[in-house]
Design a protein around this motif. Structure first.
Motif, mmCIF file in Angstrom:
data_model
loop_
_atom_site.group_PDB
_atom_site.id
_atom_site.type_symbol
_atom_site.label_atom_id
_atom_site.label_comp_id
_atom_site.label_asym_id
_atom_site.label_seq_id
_atom_site.Cartn_x
_atom_site.Cartn_y
_atom_site.Cartn_z
ATOM 1 N N ALA A 1 -4.806 2.442 -8.735
ATOM 2 C CA ALA A 1 -3.412 2.006 -8.658
ATOM 3 C C ALA A 1 -3.097 0.978 -9.741
ATOM 4 C CB ALA A 1 -3.127 1.418 -7.280
ATOM 5 N N GLN A 2 -4.089 0.192 -10.127
ATOM 6 C CA GLN A 2 -3.882 -0.820 -11.154
ATOM 7 C C GLN A 2 -4.085 -0.280 -12.564
ATOM 8 O OE1 GLN A 2 -5.792 -4.787 -10.051
ATOM 9 N NE2 GLN A 2 -6.699 -3.424 -8.518
ATOM 10 N N LEU B 1 4.643 5.632 -8.590
ATOM 11 C CA LEU B 1 4.287 4.611 -7.608
ATOM 12 C C LEU B 1 5.115 3.338 -7.765
ATOM 13 C CD1 LEU B 1 2.524 3.447 -5.389
ATOM 14 C CD2 LEU B 1 0.753 2.995 -7.106
ATOM 15 N N ARG B 2 5.131 2.785 -8.949
ATOM 16 C CA ARG B 2 5.855 1.526 -9.141
ATOM 17 C C ARG B 2 7.363 1.719 -9.027
ATOM 18 N NH1 ARG B 2 4.862 -2.077 -14.426
ATOM 19 N NH2 ARG B 2 6.493 -0.760 -15.306
ATOM 20 N N ARG C 1 -4.235 3.387 -13.420
ATOM 21 C CA ARG C 1 -3.756 4.753 -13.661
ATOM 22 C C ARG C 1 -4.824 5.569 -14.378
ATOM 23 N NH1 ARG C 1 1.164 6.423 -11.263
ATOM 24 N NH2 ARG C 1 1.878 7.484 -13.127
ATOM 25 N N PRO D 1 -3.492 7.048 -5.052
ATOM 26 C CA PRO D 1 -3.719 6.634 -6.438
ATOM 27 C C PRO D 1 -4.820 7.407 -7.146
ATOM 28 C CG PRO D 1 -3.426 4.713 -5.040
ATOM 29 C CD PRO D 1 -3.524 5.899 -4.132
ATOM 30 N N LEU E 1 -0.769 3.573 0.819
ATOM 31 C CA LEU E 1 -1.744 4.200 -0.071
ATOM 32 C C LEU E 1 -2.931 4.737 0.719
ATOM 33 C CD1 LEU E 1 -1.785 1.576 -2.971
ATOM 34 C CD2 LEU E 1 -0.341 3.615 -2.722
ATOM 35 N N ALA F 1 -1.469 -3.404 -4.523
ATOM 36 C CA ALA F 1 -2.381 -2.318 -4.171
ATOM 37 C C ALA F 1 -3.095 -2.606 -2.860
ATOM 38 C CB ALA F 1 -3.393 -2.101 -5.293
#
Length: 216
Positions: free
Chosen positions: A125-126, A95-96, A128, A66, A107, A149
């Motif tokens: 990751a949450q 990712l999603r 970006r 991430p 990760l 995550a």
């Protein structure tokens, strides 16, 4: 690769671009895998849309970082974006999208390329983007929630190395590898995760770090 696959080895391939990911998936499909073994691709910075469902369908693990998303400018003025072009940038760091196909996504940081601090990766990751910079708009809509995550850095890692019977969970019979935080990292706002202190670290049941904020 055929020899290693037939001998039961997990094969790990570094592939960042869409052609590299495509060829790695093809090679894994051709070589096959021994029972209980799942091959892995590292990075996957961009990929062809037709390859998106293949990770889940072919049992290939997607290992992503991430923090790399933090280096991409929202206006695509950075060197990476300019070299890839708008079309590939539109499907960058998916990712999603990969998660939603049902694939196993683990990760990490790719240290020393990026910092090894999982708190930064979990925040990225949450968001970006880099934590602590709320003025920066997210690059796109590929964010994931906090629990997803966290699983990427814990239970999914155990699946990745094929040791999910001893690693990745707090359960009887598992190795007591534990990190205790000052606050629940799933609840803490991602912009504040880097300030969430580590108060206790246990490795194999042995306390190897005890922070000053931990009560006796």
């Amino acid at each position: 690769m055929d020899f290693l696959a037939n001998e039961g080895f997990q094969i790990v391939t570094h592939a960042t671009g869409d052609r590299g990911v495509h060829e790695a998936l093809n090679a894994y499909k051709k070589s096959g895998a021994a029972a209980g073994v799942r091959h892995r691709i590292e990075h996957i910075e961009t990929l062809q849309p037709t390859d998106l469902p293949r990770f889940a369908a072919e049992g290939v693990i997607a290992s992503m970082q991430p923090q790399r998303m933090m280096w991409v400018e929202p206006d695509r003025s950075d060197n990476w974006s300019r070299r890839l072009g708008a079309e590939r940038c539109d499907r960058a760091f998916p990712l999603r999208d990969i998660l939603e196909t049902g694939a196993t996504v683990t990760l990490g940081s790719d240290w020393p390329v990026a910092r090894y601090d999982w708190r930064e990766g979990m925040a990225a990751a949450q968001l970006r983007r880099a934590p602590g910079h709320p003025d920066r708009a997210p690059y796109d809509d590929q964010v994931v929630d906090a629990l997803t995550a966290l699983h990427g850095y814990t239970s999914q890692l155990a699946l990745t190395v094929g040791d999910q019977d001893r690693l990745g969970k707090l359960e009887p019979g598992f190795l007591a590898d534990i990190t205790v935080m000052g606050e629940d990292p799933v609840v803490v706002a991602p912009d504040d995760l880097m300030a969430n202190p580590v108060v206790l670290t246990v490795v194999g049941g042995e306390v190897v770090f005890r922070g000053s904020t931990l009560e006796s």
